[in-house]
Design an enzyme around this catalytic site. Sequence first.
Site, PDB file in Angstrom:
ATOM      1  N   TYR A 168      14.000  43.460  55.400  1.00  0.00           N
ATOM      2  CA  TYR A 168      15.321  43.210  54.838  1.00  0.00           C
ATOM      3  C   TYR A 168      15.237  42.238  53.671  1.00  0.00           C
ATOM      4  O   TYR A 168      15.681  42.531  52.558  1.00  0.00           O
ATOM      5  CB  TYR A 168      16.283  42.682  55.905  1.00  0.00           C
ATOM      6  CG  TYR A 168      17.596  42.200  55.314  1.00  0.00           C
ATOM      7  CD1 TYR A 168      18.506  43.101  54.776  1.00  0.00           C
ATOM      8  CD2 TYR A 168      17.908  40.846  55.276  1.00  0.00           C
ATOM      9  CE1 TYR A 168      19.695  42.674  54.205  1.00  0.00           C
ATOM     10  CE2 TYR A 168      19.089  40.399  54.712  1.00  0.00           C
ATOM     11  CZ  TYR A 168      19.986  41.311  54.177  1.00  0.00           C
ATOM     12  OH  TYR A 168      21.151  40.872  53.608  1.00  0.00           O
ATOM     13  N   LYS A 185      15.826  42.799  49.649  1.00  0.00           N
ATOM     14  CA  LYS A 185      16.928  42.121  48.969  1.00  0.00           C
ATOM     15  C   LYS A 185      16.420  41.253  47.821  1.00  0.00           C
ATOM     16  O   LYS A 185      17.072  41.155  46.766  1.00  0.00           O
ATOM     17  CB  LYS A 185      17.730  41.275  49.955  1.00  0.00           C
ATOM     18  CG  LYS A 185      18.516  42.076  50.974  1.00  0.00           C
ATOM     19  CD  LYS A 185      19.556  42.981  50.334  1.00  0.00           C
ATOM     20  CE  LYS A 185      20.781  42.259  49.880  1.00  0.00           C
ATOM     21  NZ  LYS A 185      21.831  43.173  49.353  1.00  0.00           N
TER      22      LYS A 185
END
Length: 343
Positions: free
Chosen positions: A144, A148
């Site tokens: 994640y 990002k």
Amino acid sequence: MKAAVTGGTGFIGGRLVEELVSRGHDVTCLVRDTSNVEMLKELGVRLVHGDLGDPDSLKRLPKGADVVFHVAAMVSDWGPREDFFKYNVEATKTLLSAAAASGVKRFVHMSSSTVVWQSDFWSVHDLVDIDETYPYRDKYNDSYNASKAEAERLVIAYNGTSGLETAVIRPSNVWGAGDTVILPRVAGAAKKGILHPMGSGKRTVTPCHVDNLARAMILAAQSPDSSGNIYFINDGVKIGYMEFLTKQLRAAGIEWKPGFSIPYKFAYSVAAVMEALFKLTGSKKPPVLTRFAVAALAGSRSYSIDKARRQLGYEPSVPLDEGMAKLADWVKLLGGTDELLKF
């Protein structure tokens, strides 16, 4: 303003859309065929059907818009790495290109303060009042944050391309009425007696009420100074994480006390073993404990909003107690704690 929004059916995106419409702006949202769009229809929002995995819909969305608010993302502490990069990086790249080609003037990207977290077996992040000059991690142990951070770099690098100005928003611990993702998970763990502090248990956070976040995003879209910049956004309040969780859970109708603290290295080791076992079995469901969750419960982090105040004119408008009262009212409106736990 003519705004195009991804994630408009979600917690943050939905609040952003409400705020935009209340200010008289024209809004178009990207929505999946399976999404509940009743609220968007009531608000008079135009709909473009598609999702982050559908490049054609991403190319259609910005047409005619002045501003793109890219809020949607794959947000999880579990899942295949290729999925995170498909939905968080490749989709962002496609949307940036489409926005530039469509003559969009401003692209506001929703990121996360977690992109600067640093944790491994030996230590967990201890971030005190850091600002936007704080560096990215050298290596990420979760997909994640890796995705990002890469998306952030893309957005900032794209600034100035074909007249498109870009800005990145990094909220921390987003909370408030309407949270059907994080709060139900925390509440469920508290009800089961498996929510415990980790590490020292004395960690501080700077939470971000969803209303404050929505207004900050609009400021970033309108400010002449936001071009090419990254902003930490929160409520401007530093509070002990366990105290914050206690207040949230009380608003949700759950009386909870932190109890004993689990040693950080032990928790990290257990999470690492559980992740390895779940990957071996190909489980799509996350383990009860992940390294990301351990870092969230054990790591201290507070972020300065001085840059947002200075350049955007941002000032938090929803105090902690007022936000908690609104959260309690929303849970009652749902039908109580049991209804919250169904999400």
